[in-house]
Structures are given as C-alpha cells and as structure tokens.
Write an enzyme that holds these catalytic residues in place. Structure first.
Site, PDB file in Angstrom:
ATOM      1  N   SER B 137       0.761  -1.069   0.051  1.00 49.78           N
ATOM      2  CA  SER B 137      -0.187  -0.141  -0.210  1.00 49.78           C
ATOM      3  C   SER B 137       0.732   1.267  -0.014  1.00 49.78           C
ATOM      4  CB  SER B 137      -1.034  -0.134   1.334  1.00 49.78           C
ATOM      5  OG  SER B 137      -0.152   0.058   2.218  1.00 49.78           O
ATOM      6  N   LYS B 176       3.150  10.428   2.388  1.00 49.71           N
ATOM      7  CA  LYS B 176       3.396  11.527   1.232  1.00 49.71           C
ATOM      8  C   LYS B 176       4.168  12.531   1.404  1.00 49.71           C
ATOM      9  CE  LYS B 176      -0.560   9.870  -1.364  1.00 49.71           C
ATOM     10  NZ  LYS B 176      -0.626   8.595  -0.439  1.00 49.71           N
TER      11      LYS B 176
END
Lengths: 217, 217
Positions: B137, B176
């Site tokens: 993921s 991120k």
DNA sequence: TATTATACCGAACTGATGTTCTTTGTCAAT
DNA sequence: ATTGACAAAGAACATCAGTTCGGTATAATA
C-alpha cells in the site's frame, strides 16, 4: 521485556545518564572514579552501591573486579554494527550503471557507512560495499534518487533475490529481481506494475547481490 | 585518506585482529596484559611497542596512561548509533494505516532497531520510533512490503518532506511528500509516475515525519 | 674478532582502580 | 535520652595496568 522491579532515585538516574554520556563520548566505559567526579557522587562506595541498584533494576550490566566493566544496557555495542566502504554511484547510463569497485576503492573509500550487522547477515566484511543511487533509473527496483545500496560480492545465489545484473548484449547493468529457469533468467522489476522479462543465462552476469537499501530523508 | 606509511608485520597484524575481536566480543577494549596473553606476545613491552607501530600505521588510536585506552579505527563507536523502538506495522487499512505509538509502546517495544546516528539527524531519541511496512500500500511512497520506516514525532515542518498524513475526510493515513501552498497541502506520491493532488490544510494532519527507510533483502 | 645497532625479554615501578571496612550522621520507635 | 536500623562518607587496602629500564640475544659492519 520486564520493567525495573525497583524504582531508582533521581541521583541514581543522573548517574546512569552520566555513564551513558561517557560511553557515547569516549567509546568505552568510565571508571568508578570517573563516575564519582562526573556525576557528583559523594564517595566511591556510593558509586558501587548505586551500580548494584542499577543492575538490579536492569539498567546496566557489569563485570565485577575488572576495570571499566560497566555497560548501559540500552546502548548498542560495537559488535552490533559494521562499517561499509562507500565506493561510488549507481547512474542511469549502462556502462557504469552498477560499478564493481576495485581493491583500492574498497580499502580507501570516500566514506564509511555504518550499518547494523543484523542487516548484512553473515556476509564477510570485505565483500560488502555501498553505492549511492543517482537519478530515478532504479525506480523499477523501488530504489530512489539518493538511496544507499549495500552490495555484496561473493554471494550465494538465492532465487528471487535482487542482483546487479550485467546484460552483455545491451551493455547495461541494472538492479533486478532474478529467478532462474533452466538456462534462462527471469528478470523482474521490483515494481509490481511493470512486467518481468527473460534473458539467456549466458548473456547475463550477476555481479553482486543487494543486501539492503537505506534511504535518508 | 593517507595509506599506512609503514608496513606491519604478521604478528602485528595478528595482534590487531585480536584487539578487534576483543572489542567486538566484550564491547570494551582489552588491557595490555589481555593482549599479551590473547595474541601470544612475549612481553608487555612488546605489546606497547607494537601498539606504537600500529598507531603510526594509522590502524589504531589510544589514550596513553589510561586503562583500556586502545581502539581499532576501523570499528564503529557506540556513539555512531542509536537504538529505536519497534512500535508496530503500517498496513493498508486507513484507521491503523500509520499508527502513532503510545508511551507504553515506546518504552516496552517488541524490539529495538539499531540505526546509524547520521541517518536520524538531530532528532531526540525519545521522538523516534520504527514501523514495519506490510503489503504494497505504500508503494507510491517508494516503500516496499517489509521495509522498516523510521518515524519522528515533534518534527519541524520542512517543505517537501515525507510525512504520515491523516486525511480526516477519507479516514485514512498514508505517507506522502508534502508541500504547503497557502491553506492547502500538495500531497505528492513519491513515485514520479503518479500525479500529485491537493487537500485542504484543515482536513489534513501531519502525524510524523519519515526520517529514513531501511530495506533488508 | 671487535663494534655497533637493533630487537627483545622480564622485572620492577608508579599510578589507576575496584573493594572493603570503620566511622559518622539521620531518623524513627521506645 | 537511648537504642537500633539504615544510609552515607572517607580512608585504607589489594590488585590491576601502563610505563620504564637494565640486561641479553641477534645481526650487520668493519
């Protein structure tokens, strides 16, 4: 892991901190008298007494009747690590894509990279070297610009490992996951979104195995 | 780096190896008499003499007139490393995607991960913790299944850093690269093949900063 | 052979270092 | 006040550990 059964006092905690700092600064444990001076303990027998308490509390371990025999358990030991010579750069051009360092580069590296021993397995120290990845040419191997790649020469072949593969017909060396299938190699980019491909075993040489990848941010 | 100006003899090399092994085994340097016994040197003055030669050759350093003052230069020192508590797993489900460990998990971790100090910068030890990535993921952040992610709480915000971002409207936490742009965050997947996107600053919380990523193979 | 230089040994020395023990101080219970 | 229990200080001790130094063996040189 069991918590200390015994609460330690503030001065005992201060002494523990001093010992820890001493080891970190000097690379070796202090003597009782170092501790007495440095942590402002009133007497040597108090140092000895506090050390007993800290040992009971599980904070330290020490060899009795031996100089500088105390060690703080939370600190790593020299044997937990190795230093790996930094030997160059992985670039995106084929010729020098994944360089194989010569003896001189291994002995007189630009730099030494400290690596946890648990990461390099049972590799011999002299077989290890580090490369810096440049550009995003290794992105298929999940290796980013600036990543540190620890390589191992004289590896045992392990199916499914990540190797520096020299493709003689393309004059190119890259990092790929390798599976052996008869006389062919299946080279699989690390990125699952890319498809694997096959090459003849004669035209592919495994120059080294990737032992670990380290990315500082 | 200068090469040894003086060639060392076989017995001097053997003595050097013994000292190195002693440090790795015992976590502290040996005494002269340890060296004499262990490396089979005929006398103490020979140990002292050989140490002088090894120092001239750049192989060791030592504090004179101090017990256990010898150190092999090629060995890392305890201060070169820190130990980081292993506090859980990054999974692909949103709720526990990137967990924030509580005080108890930080003090009694499943495991301790040794990390080179140069990788964690000036971070306070108690702000650091390690997570294991599970599944793919995090592949957009160039983080692979099994990777070790070292996180830092109480970070200073640095534009363009990799952060654990909690998106409240999606009920999801992922890693991120983050850029601030007025009242909006630009969240950029680490993989350059994917496009960045914007979110409102109020609906995004930065829970921690990624300090480094380690991948064992 | 005599001389000189060098490497080497071993014992003695001096300061460092962990341990022990007596004395002193503190505090609570009687 | 007296006593006992405990903690703490400081000196004394025995061993540890780095250094020094005189003496011996070996080799090279003249």
């Amino acid at each position: 892991m069991a918590r200390p059964t015994q609460r330690i006092t503030e001065s005992q905690q201060a002494m523990l901190s001093y010992i820890q700092d001493y080891i970190l600064t000097n690379g070796r444990p202090p003597t009782f008298r170092d501790i007495q001076r440095g942590a402002n303990i009133s007497s040597l027998s108090m140092v000895s007494h506090y050390l007993d308490i800290l040992r009971e509390a599980g904070e330290i371990e020490f060899n009795e009747s031996s100089s500088r025999g105390v060690w703080v358990k939370s600190l790593p030991k020299p044997g937990d690590f190795v230093r790996v010579p930094m030997c160059g750069v992985i670039t995106c051009d084929g010729e020098h894509g994944v360089p194989t360092p010569d003896a001189d580069a291994l002995r007189n590296p630009e730099d030494w990279i400290p690596v946890a021993r648990s990461l390099v397995g049972n590799a011999k120290l002299e077989d290890l070297y580090a490369l810096r990845a440049r550009g995003d040419s290794m992105i298929d191997a999940m290796i980013n610009d600036g990543d540190l790649v620890i390589m191992r020469r004289n590896f045992d072949y392990k199916d499914g490992g990540l190797y520096a593969v020299m493709l003689s017909d393309r004059n190119e060396t890259t990092l790929k996951r390798v599976f052996k299938d008869g006389k062919k190699f299946k080279l699989k980019p690390e990125n699952p979104r890319l498809e694997p491909f096959w090459v003849d075993a004669r035209s592919a040489q495994l120059q080294g195995r990737v032992v670990c990848v380290v990315r500082a941010m």
